[in-house]
Design an enzyme around this catalytic site. Structure first.
Site, PDB file in Angstrom:
ATOM      1  N   HIS A 176       0.683  -1.429  -0.018  1.00  0.00           N
ATOM      2  CA  HIS A 176      -0.053   0.015   0.041  1.00  0.00           C
ATOM      3  C   HIS A 176       0.967   1.223   0.019  1.00  0.00           C
ATOM      4  CE1 HIS A 176      -4.051  -1.818   0.758  1.00  0.00           C
ATOM      5  NE2 HIS A 176      -3.372  -2.629   1.369  1.00  0.00           N
ATOM      6  N   LYS A 232     -14.660   8.580  -3.620  1.00  0.00           N
ATOM      7  CA  LYS A 232     -15.902   8.860  -2.942  1.00  0.00           C
ATOM      8  C   LYS A 232     -16.533  10.335  -3.230  1.00  0.00           C
ATOM      9  CE  LYS A 232     -14.060   6.387   0.781  1.00  0.00           C
ATOM     10  NZ  LYS A 232     -12.963   6.475   1.844  1.00  0.00           N
ATOM     11  N   LYS A 270      -8.179  14.048   5.140  1.00  0.00           N
ATOM     12  CA  LYS A 270      -7.325  12.885   5.153  1.00  0.00           C
ATOM     13  C   LYS A 270      -6.598  12.950   6.316  1.00  0.00           C
ATOM     14  CE  LYS A 270      -6.379  13.979   0.529  1.00  0.00           C
ATOM     15  NZ  LYS A 270      -6.632  12.835  -0.189  1.00  0.00           N
ATOM     16  N   ARG A 271      -5.751  11.815   6.404  1.00  0.00           N
ATOM     17  CA  ARG A 271      -4.734  12.246   7.559  1.00  0.00           C
ATOM     18  C   ARG A 271      -3.890  13.342   7.043  1.00  0.00           C
ATOM     19  NH1 ARG A 271      -4.323   8.121  11.500  1.00  0.00           N
ATOM     20  NH2 ARG A 271      -2.232   9.257  12.039  1.00  0.00           N
ATOM     21  N   LYS A 304       0.922  14.384   1.581  1.00  0.00           N
ATOM     22  CA  LYS A 304      -0.538  14.942   1.226  1.00  0.00           C
ATOM     23  C   LYS A 304      -0.743  16.270   0.959  1.00  0.00           C
ATOM     24  CE  LYS A 304      -2.466  10.805   3.454  1.00  0.00           C
ATOM     25  NZ  LYS A 304      -3.086  10.009   2.418  1.00  0.00           N
ATOM     26  N   THR A 343      -8.278   7.019  -1.827  1.00  0.00           N
ATOM     27  CA  THR A 343      -9.548   6.440  -2.037  1.00  0.00           C
ATOM     28  C   THR A 343     -10.875   7.439  -1.836  1.00  0.00           C
ATOM     29  OG1 THR A 343      -9.398   5.390   0.227  1.00  0.00           O
ATOM     30  CG2 THR A 343      -9.420   3.892  -1.701  1.00  0.00           C
TER      31      THR A 343
HETATM   32  C1  TH1 Z   1      -2.842   3.850   2.361  1.00  0.00           C
HETATM   33  C2  TH1 Z   1      -2.113   4.616   1.286  1.00  0.00           C
HETATM   34  O1  TH1 Z   1      -1.354   5.859   1.796  1.00  0.00           O
HETATM   35  C3  TH1 Z   1      -3.202   5.228   0.250  1.00  0.00           C
HETATM   36  O2  TH1 Z   1      -2.680   5.730  -0.833  1.00  0.00           O
HETATM   37  C4  TH1 Z   1      -4.212   3.990  -0.075  1.00  0.00           C
HETATM   38  O3  TH1 Z   1      -5.242   4.557  -0.806  1.00  0.00           O
HETATM   39  C5  TH1 Z   1      -4.677   3.056   0.882  1.00  0.00           C
HETATM   40  O4  TH1 Z   1      -3.490   3.000   1.916  1.00  0.00           O
HETATM   41  C6  TH1 Z   1      -5.566   2.095   0.510  1.00  0.00           C
HETATM   42  O5  TH1 Z   1      -4.998   1.213  -0.435  1.00  0.00           O
HETATM   43  C7  TH1 Z   1      -1.998   3.233   3.301  1.00  0.00           C
HETATM   44  N1  TH1 Z   1      -2.329   3.368   4.570  1.00  0.00           N
HETATM   45  C8  TH1 Z   1      -1.259   2.750   5.587  1.00  0.00           C
HETATM   46  C9  TH1 Z   1      -1.393   2.720   6.721  1.00  0.00           C
HETATM   47  C10 TH1 Z   1      -0.154   1.831   7.695  1.00  0.00           C
HETATM   48  C11 TH1 Z   1       0.775   1.650   7.036  1.00  0.00           C
HETATM   49  C12 TH1 Z   1       0.935   1.910   5.657  1.00  0.00           C
HETATM   50  C13 TH1 Z   1      -0.157   2.337   4.801  1.00  0.00           C
HETATM   51  S1  TH1 Z   1      -0.504   2.725   3.122  1.00  0.00           S
HETATM   52  C14 TH1 Z   1      -0.393   1.555   8.880  1.00  0.00           C
END
Ligand code: TH1
Length: 866
Positions: free
Chosen positions: A378, A696, A576-577, A582, A692
């Site tokens: 991810h 939405k 978002k976070r 970002k 994502t």
């Molecule tokens: C996120 C990605 O940053 C985001 O781009 C993506 O859409 C989403 O995953 C789903 O695929 C990620 N979240 C995390 C959380 C942790 C570690 C790595 C990632 S990457 C804890």
């Protein structure tokens, strides 16, 4: 097994085969019964919360009918099954979702109305289940929803944290964190399974099996003598499929101390140490780590990961063994998806079970593993790639560490055979990174132990093949693929945006689009219809009014001089976070520039109520920063203080309003997303694996200001890039710019950015308190300003700034033409079929898991149209 003492089960079956009627009277009776017997509340003192709880219990009863039938059917048919292992599930609320899936919202609304309650008020009684940080956890929740709707034989596995994602408050313009004890008022949706319990080993040492043990039937070569044994107890959460009988299971594990172990410790006479040990066991599932994309290398986190992997694997193997089939065929009946590397320790854990408990030879056990596992990556952020120090793993999981070394040894000898003499390659791909302390690279373990490795968007797939995992791609080209993320159209349109959903259903002539998402494309045929455009605008307006009401009753409740919120304004949302990549920073700097320009302009046109020819904007930020991420917290403070300055300026306040909405979560997203005209997805290209929320927003007809990153690229391709506001350096250019920076070629700061930074450095954002304390200049934003002036900022905020300002100006111009804007908005929704998680999950099922739907038949086909 104890089958009970009933010989003639006719009566039992007769009763069990009756499903609860769906009449208003029957539902009311159940709700009231739960109030009296489950909650033990007097019928005459029902408050909103007990009404919510009783309603939830009555809906749960209905879910369980489907749940039991589904699980029994899966056991009979024994299809190939999928297990989705994720350390996070960001579920949000359940009541509305369950009612929608069962297609009984209407009859429940009616039942409650007669009892004196408004269904929507009860929705707000529910606490979010926030067992995840952000995109990764929410993706897992969307995939469960889609798997259920598609009748796939899938289960999710996760952890039942006592404390979910922390609650965020803004105190003195800074983020403060508070524990989220989400279970405090009870969680009515789960089923506690005190009888589904596994022991998980930790610490201790490994020794060879003795001849006596082998004679006794011990099948393995090694014995792990643990120093600690933790129990995993199962809690099941039914996941209803939308308009289908299928109801899947999300099994969450909670840790607790083992009694046998207690006795041993107590007998050794160390009472207090034994109690401390109990506490240590309970701690394992206490808290969700609040870091998104930045792992904290804490031993407790590794304990969580292994506890999770071991309990899940033991459960999966036990279920399979009960069928009596051979373990050599395990991979033909089970697919296990690893959601990022957090559960990757499941791979050596399955090896341990197959070797030590089942006595399989290494080669056969390994073949089973690779056939079973698939790994999703991810992120490409180097700091987010998990590693564990070998000494930590050795101490906590001695047998697992040994197996990882063995896996690595076998793997590296393959590498040496294929690339003789290429020792630097061996070093690069090794599961163990050499150095002062050796590290276990969890991503490498995931790749070596899986038959499929997938990225989450096309660009992300290219990056992992060409850069991040290039050496692995050269060895196993067929292993690598990508499955572009998706979002569930049920929660993210049908439920969160009833206004637009009605319009869509009305236009398309049926509600089929909620399940057959391709139907949405037909909206495009009506994009120029005057009637649809008017309805579309009205739906957006209602969503904005709902958001305004929300802001007035929360954020602005105690504001003596709140800004007026005009639903005709352009609502721009960035949620978002909080993370440097970002680039919320770039946005707030742009907002400050807009403010300064408005002030310039207002000087020319004094004496008017609002500034003419300016599209008024309401700009909303929300998101949490990891508690230890200093820069992210500074960015929040910058946004909050800029909002204070801007919202209190009488000159601009009718043209520009800025909010930071505290404590962003799923249920707030459900209010914010439908109300947006534009959303911001402006990550430095190449850094956001997918994203994502972009999907939405566009699904709800909001436009995107975005970079050529992650899924933005594919969205632009689906809808036509001229329909969005795309800007900035692409991934390749980002690389080149960074290379130039590394050579010492700094850029000069753009004039507009220089102006904003100078404004901050003038002390304009200092709070009263800071001034009182004699602070001057940039104050808390010193480091941010310096970085912007460096000419080499890593996230390319300065580099992309001008092109970002241009995209914002384009958006202003486009919004001034409501007809064209609305037509575009309809086309955006109409172009989003590809980003339904139904499509993503189908791709996983066909290409990676090789599983087929297993629809549950039977009279429960009672999901009729309401
Ligand atoms: C996120 C990605 O940053 C985001 O781009 C993506 O859409 C989403 O995953 C789903 O695929 C990620 N979240 C995390 C959380 C942790 C570690 C790595 C990632 S990457 C804890």
């Amino acid at each position: 097994e104890d089958k009970g003492s009933v010989d003639d089960t006719t009566k039992l079956w007769e009763i069990l085969s009756e499903y609860q009627p769906r009449t208003v009277e029957a539902i009311q009776k159940q709700i009231v019964t739960h109030i009296e017997y489950t909650l033990a509340r007097s019928r005459f003192t029902i408050d909103h919360h007990s009404a919510y709880m009783a309603t939830a219990y009555s809906v749960r009863d209905r879910l369980l009918e489907y749940f039991n039938d589904t699980q029994q059917y899966f056991n009979e048919v024994f299809p190939k099954r999928v297990y989705y292992l994720s350390i996070e599930y960001l579920l949000g609320r359940t009541l509305a979702n369950a009612l929608t899936s069962l297609n009984i919202s209407g009859v429940y609304r009616e039942s409650l109305r007669e009892l004196g309650f408004v269904l929507e008020d009860l929705y707000n009684q529910e606490q979010d289940a926030a067992l995840g940080n952000g995109g990764l956890g929410r993706l897992a929740a969307c995939y469960l929803d889609s798997a259920a709707a598609l009748d796939l034989p899938l289960w999710g596995y996760g952890l039942r944290y006592n404390y979910g994602m922390f609650t965020q408050s803004i105190i003195e313009e800074k983020q403060s964190e508070f524990p989220d004890f989400w279970l405090s008022r009870g969680f009515p949706w789960e089923i506690e399974r005190l009888d589904v319990v596994y022991a998980v080993n930790m610490y201790g040492f490994v020794r060879k099996a003795t001849p006596a043990e082998l004679e006794d039937g011990y099948k393995g070569k090694f014995v792990w003598e643990p120093d600690m044994e933790v129990l995993a107890v199962a809690y099941d959460l039914p996941i209803p499929g939308y308009k289908t009988n299928t109801t899947l299971n999300l099994r969450l594990w909670q840790s607790k101390p083992s009694h046998d172990f207690d006795l041993m410790s107590f007998n050794r006479g160390n009472y207090t140490a034994a109690i401390a040990l109990r506490q240590e066991c309970e701690n394992i599932t206490s808290v969700l780590y609040p870091d998104d994309s930045t792992p904290q290398g804490r031993e407790l986190r590794l304990k969580q990961q292994y506890f999770f992997a071991s309990a899940s694997l033991q459960d999966i193997v036990r279920r399979y063994r009960k069928s009596g089939r051979s373990l050599l065929e395990f991979g033909q009946y089970n697919a296990i998806q690893i959601n990022d590397t957090h559960p990757a320790v499941a791979i050596p854990e399955l090896m341990r079970i197959l070797l030590d408990e089942e006595g399989l030879p290494w080669g056969e056990a390994w073949a089973v593993c690779v056939q079973t596992f698939a790994y999703t990556n991810h992120t490409v952020l180097p700091e987010a790639l998990e590693t564990w120090p070998v000494p930590v793993m050795e101490k906590l999981l001695p047998r697992i560490m040994q197996i990882i070394f063995d896996i690595n040894c076998t793997f590296l000898s393959c590498v040496r055979k294929r690339f003789p003499g290429d020792e630097s390659r061996v070093e690069r791909v090794s599961i163990i990174a050499e150095g002062h302390t050796q590290l276990v690279r969890m991503a490498h373990l995931g790749i070596v132990g899986s038959h499929a490795v997938n990225a989450v968007a096309r660009l992300h797939g290219e990056i992992i093949q060409d850069r991040l995992f290039r050496d692995f791609y050269e060895m196993f080209p067929k292993r690598f693929t990508y499955v572009t993320n998706g979002v569930t159209p049920r929660r993210w349109l049908l439920e969160c945006n009833p206004y637009l959903s009605h319009v869509i259903t009305d236009t398309l002539g049926s509600e089929d689009w909620t399940k057959d998402i391709e139907q949405l494309c037909r909206l495009k045929d009506h994009a120029t219809s005057r009637k649809l455009q008017q309805q579309w605008l009205m739906a957006k307006r209602l969503a904005k009014e709902r958001l305004i009401l929300f802001l007035k009753t929360t954020q602005l409740k105690d504001d003596p001089n709140p800004p007026t919120l005009d639903p005709n304004a352009m609502f721009v949302v960035h949620i978002k976070r909080i993370h440097e990549y970002k680039r919320q920073l770039m946005n707030i700097l742009q907002v400050l520039l807009r403010y300064l320009r408005l002030k310039d302009y207002a000087e020319l046109v004094t004496g008017t109520e609002s500034i003419p020819h300016v599209v008024p904007r309401v700009i909303i930020f929300a998101g949490k920063a990891a508690p230890a991420y200093t820069r992210a917290k500074e960015i929040i403070q910058l946004i909050v203080s800029a909002a204070r300055l801007i919202n209190n300026d009488p000159v601009t306040r009718n043209s520009l309003v800025v909010f930071f909405v505290a404590d962003y979560n799923v249920s707030k997203a459900e209010i914010l997303i439908p109300a947006a005209d534009i959303s911001e997805h402006i990550s430095t290209a190449g850094m956001e694996a997918s994203g994502t929320s972009n999907m939405k927003f566009a699904l709800n007809g909001a436009n995107i200001i975005g970079t050529y990153d992650g899924a933005n690229i594919e969205i632009a391709e689906e809808v036509g890039k001229e329909k969005l506001f795309m800007f900035g350096a692409n991934a390749k250019e980002v690389e080149d710019v960074r290379a130039a920076y590394a050579r010492g070629e700094a850029e000069t700061i753009p004039t507009d950015l220089d102006r904003v930074i100078s404004f901050i450095e003038s002390g304009a954002l200092l709070s009263k308190e800071e001034r009182a304390r004699g602070i001057t200049g940039a104050g808390a934003y010193r480091a941010i300003c310096d970085e912007m002036r460096s000419g080499t900022d890593y996230w390319l905020v300065a580099h992309d700034f001008q092109s970002y300002i241009k995209a914002q100006a384009q958006a202003d111009r486009a919004f001034a033409n409501p007809k064209a804007w609305t037509e575009n908005s309809i086309n955006l929704t109409g172009g989003m079929a590809h980003f339904s998680s139904d499509r993503s999950v189908k791709e996983y099922a066909d290409r990676i898991w090789k599983v087929k739907p297993c629809p549950v038949p039977g009279q429960t086909g009672s999901i009729e149209e309401e």
